[in-house]
Scaffold this motif. Structure first.
Motif, PDB file in Angstrom:
ATOM      1  N   GLU A  18       0.495   6.723   2.323  1.00  0.00           N
ATOM      2  CA  GLU A  18      -0.567   6.970   1.335  1.00  0.00           C
ATOM      3  C   GLU A  18      -0.859   5.711   0.523  1.00  0.00           C
ATOM      4  O   GLU A  18      -2.007   5.376   0.267  1.00  0.00           O
ATOM      5  CB  GLU A  18      -0.181   8.113   0.392  1.00  0.00           C
ATOM      6  N   GLY A  19       0.179   4.994   0.103  1.00  0.00           N
ATOM      7  CA  GLY A  19      -0.008   3.752  -0.645  1.00  0.00           C
ATOM      8  C   GLY A  19      -0.736   2.701   0.179  1.00  0.00           C
ATOM      9  O   GLY A  19      -1.593   1.977  -0.325  1.00  0.00           O
ATOM     10  N   ALA A  20      -0.409   2.630   1.453  1.00  0.00           N
ATOM     11  CA  ALA A  20      -1.076   1.675   2.334  1.00  0.00           C
ATOM     12  C   ALA A  20      -2.557   2.038   2.500  1.00  0.00           C
ATOM     13  O   ALA A  20      -3.425   1.158   2.477  1.00  0.00           O
ATOM     14  CB  ALA A  20      -0.382   1.634   3.688  1.00  0.00           C
ATOM     15  N   ALA A  41      -4.956  -5.573   4.428  1.00  0.00           N
ATOM     16  CA  ALA A  41      -4.463  -5.031   3.152  1.00  0.00           C
ATOM     17  C   ALA A  41      -3.605  -3.792   3.376  1.00  0.00           C
ATOM     18  O   ALA A  41      -2.579  -3.609   2.716  1.00  0.00           O
ATOM     19  CB  ALA A  41      -5.636  -4.699   2.238  1.00  0.00           C
ATOM     20  N   THR A  42      -4.007  -2.970   4.322  1.00  0.00           N
ATOM     21  CA  THR A  42      -3.249  -1.751   4.624  1.00  0.00           C
ATOM     22  C   THR A  42      -1.878  -2.103   5.183  1.00  0.00           C
ATOM     23  O   THR A  42      -0.853  -1.600   4.718  1.00  0.00           O
ATOM     24  CB  THR A  42      -4.027  -0.885   5.633  1.00  0.00           C
ATOM     25  N   MET A  43      -1.839  -2.980   6.167  1.00  0.00           N
ATOM     26  CA  MET A  43      -0.574  -3.320   6.830  1.00  0.00           C
ATOM     27  C   MET A  43       0.350  -4.137   5.932  1.00  0.00           C
ATOM     28  O   MET A  43       1.562  -4.134   6.132  1.00  0.00           O
ATOM     29  CB  MET A  43      -0.840  -4.037   8.150  1.00  0.00           C
ATOM     30  N   ALA A  44      -0.204  -4.831   4.925  1.00  0.00           N
ATOM     31  CA  ALA A  44       0.636  -5.579   3.988  1.00  0.00           C
ATOM     32  C   ALA A  44       1.569  -4.639   3.224  1.00  0.00           C
ATOM     33  O   ALA A  44       2.643  -5.040   2.777  1.00  0.00           O
ATOM     34  CB  ALA A  44      -0.225  -6.372   3.014  1.00  0.00           C
ATOM     35  N   HIS A  45       1.167  -3.371   3.076  1.00  0.00           N
ATOM     36  CA  HIS A  45       2.000  -2.391   2.382  1.00  0.00           C
ATOM     37  C   HIS A  45       2.977  -1.680   3.315  1.00  0.00           C
ATOM     38  O   HIS A  45       3.726  -0.807   2.883  1.00  0.00           O
ATOM     39  CB  HIS A  45       1.115  -1.364   1.677  1.00  0.00           C
ATOM     40  N   LEU A  46       2.935  -2.041   4.582  1.00  0.00           N
ATOM     41  CA  LEU A  46       3.825  -1.412   5.550  1.00  0.00           C
ATOM     42  C   LEU A  46       4.699  -2.463   6.225  1.00  0.00           C
ATOM     43  O   LEU A  46       4.801  -2.518   7.444  1.00  0.00           O
ATOM     44  CB  LEU A  46       3.000  -0.653   6.604  1.00  0.00           C
ATOM     45  N   ALA A  47       5.321  -3.303   5.424  1.00  0.00           N
ATOM     46  CA  ALA A  47       6.175  -4.379   5.948  1.00  0.00           C
ATOM     47  C   ALA A  47       7.239  -3.800   6.876  1.00  0.00           C
ATOM     48  O   ALA A  47       7.891  -2.804   6.550  1.00  0.00           O
ATOM     49  CB  ALA A  47       6.826  -5.135   4.805  1.00  0.00           C
ATOM     50  N   GLY A  48       7.375  -4.406   8.045  1.00  0.00           N
ATOM     51  CA  GLY A  48       8.355  -3.953   9.022  1.00  0.00           C
ATOM     52  C   GLY A  48       7.817  -2.933  10.000  1.00  0.00           C
ATOM     53  O   GLY A  48       8.459  -2.632  10.997  1.00  0.00           O
TER      54      GLY A  48
END
Length: 123
Positions: A18-20, A41-48
């Protein structure tokens, strides 16, 4: 006890998705047609976590559409934002950002996938 841990793990991943999606939606407010910037921007919040296109298990989708503002928000009510000459008094330009990932439940949580989704009105 394992069921509580499984539920907590699913909840943590859902919150992360949701944050991503929200991070992607913030970029979509400024640049609704820049899919690459929204994805970044979306994937930056899903590191790994990796996109399915890169061999990972995260699915990303974004969509833009226009519809009459009096209709319920639904891409099925869409028409072209650039070529519309209809009878709609108030046109709403909308966008959505969706991120999903399969969820391998440890024990009890009856989920097969998790999803983060944001729909926003641009004008």
């Amino acid at each position: 006890m394992l069921g509580i841990a499984d539920f907590g793990h699913a909840l943590q991943q859902s919150i992360r998705l949701e944050g991503a999606a929200r991070a992607g939606a913030q970029v979509a407010l400024a640049s609704p047609y820049d899919t690459a910037a929204i994805r970044t921007a979306t994937m930056a919040h899903l590191a790994g976590w990796e996109l399915t296109a890169n061999g990972g298990d995260v699915t990303f989708a974004t969509q833009n559409w226009c519809q009459c503002a009096t209709n319920p928000i639904n891409p099925a009510n869409a028409f072209s934002c650039t070529n519309y000459h209809g009878n709609c008094p108030d046109v709403a330009h909308l966008a959505s950002v969706t991120v999903s990932r399969p969820y391998p439940a440890l024990l009890l949580v009856p989920l097969t996938s998790l999803r983060g989704n944001v729909e926003l009105r641009l004008r």
